[in-house]
Design a protein around this motif. Sequence first.
Motif, PDB file in Angstrom:
ATOM      1  N   THR A 139    -106.865 -16.131 -21.180  1.00 54.31           N
ATOM      2  CA  THR A 139    -106.189 -16.014 -22.473  1.00 54.31           C
ATOM      3  C   THR A 139    -105.614 -17.350 -22.943  1.00 54.31           C
ATOM      4  O   THR A 139    -105.484 -17.574 -24.141  1.00 54.31           O
ATOM      5  N   TRP A 140    -105.287 -18.246 -22.027  1.00 61.77           N
ATOM      6  CA  TRP A 140    -104.691 -19.535 -22.372  1.00 61.77           C
ATOM      7  C   TRP A 140    -105.732 -20.583 -22.744  1.00 61.77           C
ATOM      8  O   TRP A 140    -105.385 -21.693 -23.151  1.00 61.77           O
ATOM      9  N   CYS A 141    -106.997 -20.254 -22.637  1.00 66.06           N
ATOM     10  CA  CYS A 141    -108.101 -21.195 -22.856  1.00 66.06           C
ATOM     11  C   CYS A 141    -108.532 -21.187 -24.323  1.00 66.06           C
ATOM     12  O   CYS A 141    -109.030 -20.175 -24.823  1.00 66.06           O
ATOM     13  N   GLY A 142    -108.343 -22.329 -25.014  1.00 62.32           N
ATOM     14  CA  GLY A 142    -108.726 -22.437 -26.422  1.00 62.32           C
ATOM     15  C   GLY A 142    -110.201 -22.173 -26.682  1.00 62.32           C
ATOM     16  O   GLY A 142    -110.545 -21.371 -27.560  1.00 62.32           O
ATOM     17  N   PRO A 143    -111.122 -22.827 -25.953  1.00 60.98           N
ATOM     18  CA  PRO A 143    -112.541 -22.561 -26.169  1.00 60.98           C
ATOM     19  C   PRO A 143    -112.915 -21.094 -25.889  1.00 60.98           C
ATOM     20  O   PRO A 143    -113.805 -20.545 -26.531  1.00 60.98           O
ATOM     21  N   CYS A 144    -112.220 -20.468 -24.943  1.00 62.04           N
ATOM     22  CA  CYS A 144    -112.471 -19.051 -24.657  1.00 62.04           C
ATOM     23  C   CYS A 144    -112.118 -18.207 -25.873  1.00 62.04           C
ATOM     24  O   CYS A 144    -112.855 -17.284 -26.243  1.00 62.04           O
ATOM     25  N   GLN A 145    -110.998 -18.515 -26.501  1.00 64.86           N
ATOM     26  CA  GLN A 145    -110.572 -17.772 -27.684  1.00 64.86           C
ATOM     27  C   GLN A 145    -111.563 -17.946 -28.825  1.00 64.86           C
ATOM     28  O   GLN A 145    -111.811 -17.011 -29.584  1.00 64.86           O
ATOM     29  N   THR A 146    -112.147 -19.135 -28.911  1.00 66.62           N
ATOM     30  CA  THR A 146    -113.124 -19.420 -29.963  1.00 66.62           C
ATOM     31  C   THR A 146    -114.376 -18.565 -29.813  1.00 66.62           C
ATOM     32  O   THR A 146    -114.942 -18.107 -30.807  1.00 66.62           O
ATOM     33  N   GLU A 147    -114.816 -18.325 -28.585  1.00 63.81           N
ATOM     34  CA  GLU A 147    -116.064 -17.594 -28.381  1.00 63.81           C
ATOM     35  C   GLU A 147    -115.893 -16.072 -28.400  1.00 63.81           C
ATOM     36  O   GLU A 147    -116.881 -15.354 -28.502  1.00 63.81           O
ATOM     37  N   ILE A 148    -114.672 -15.573 -28.303  1.00 67.57           N
ATOM     38  CA  ILE A 148    -114.467 -14.117 -28.255  1.00 67.57           C
ATOM     39  C   ILE A 148    -115.089 -13.398 -29.455  1.00 67.57           C
ATOM     40  O   ILE A 148    -115.824 -12.422 -29.267  1.00 67.57           O
ATOM     41  N   PRO A 149    -114.864 -13.837 -30.703  1.00 69.79           N
ATOM     42  CA  PRO A 149    -115.504 -13.128 -31.823  1.00 69.79           C
ATOM     43  C   PRO A 149    -117.031 -13.133 -31.739  1.00 69.79           C
ATOM     44  O   PRO A 149    -117.681 -12.157 -32.126  1.00 69.79           O
ATOM     45  N   GLU A 150    -117.585 -14.228 -31.209  1.00 68.23           N
ATOM     46  CA  GLU A 150    -119.047 -14.314 -31.040  1.00 68.23           C
ATOM     47  C   GLU A 150    -119.535 -13.280 -30.018  1.00 68.23           C
ATOM     48  O   GLU A 150    -120.555 -12.616 -30.221  1.00 68.23           O
TER      49      GLU A 150
END
Length: 181
Positions: free
Chosen positions: A80-91
């Motif tokens: 949850t703290w990972c910025g790139p992870c948050q970016t890919e969630i909608p994808e």
Amino acid sequence: MKSRWIAAVAAACAVALLTVPWMLRGSGREKTQTVEAPADGNEHVKEPANLSLTLKDMNGASVHLADYKGKVILLNVWATWCGPCQTEIPELVASYEAYKEKGVVILGVSLDDTAEMLRAYAPKKHITYPMLLMQDDLDQAYGPFFGVPVTIFIGRDGIISKKHLGPVSKEQVDQEIRALL
């Protein structure tokens, strides 16, 4: 002047902590995977996936990877703290919605978040795919994970086809899924 030395020593320690495990990676265990040009962030792997693992989901239920045998599986290791992870969630959510009826499952594996954190986080990000908690045996089977996100693509035949390091786009996910269907 003293603070510069402290900052320099701290930076050197951080670099050492990140590079030494990478340099030692694989020592003490045999590698069975074949890697083709990983310059694009992808390791093209042809090895059997370990589907004998059982993980806990964010609600405490047991999830057996073997139950997904015969499906295309995307294991997405994230935090949850990972910025790139948050970016890919909608994808990933969009790909899951597009392909779940065609025998595709996306399993989000949280690297170090608690079940409580995931239960609060998932609705905020509209995550519809199963959210699992990391366990040592998953790290041993598919890792080591030195950073996140990492997406592992497993075909219907139970063979890992690709490990993607870094965030994935919907186009990358769709391309790999279509190749595995």
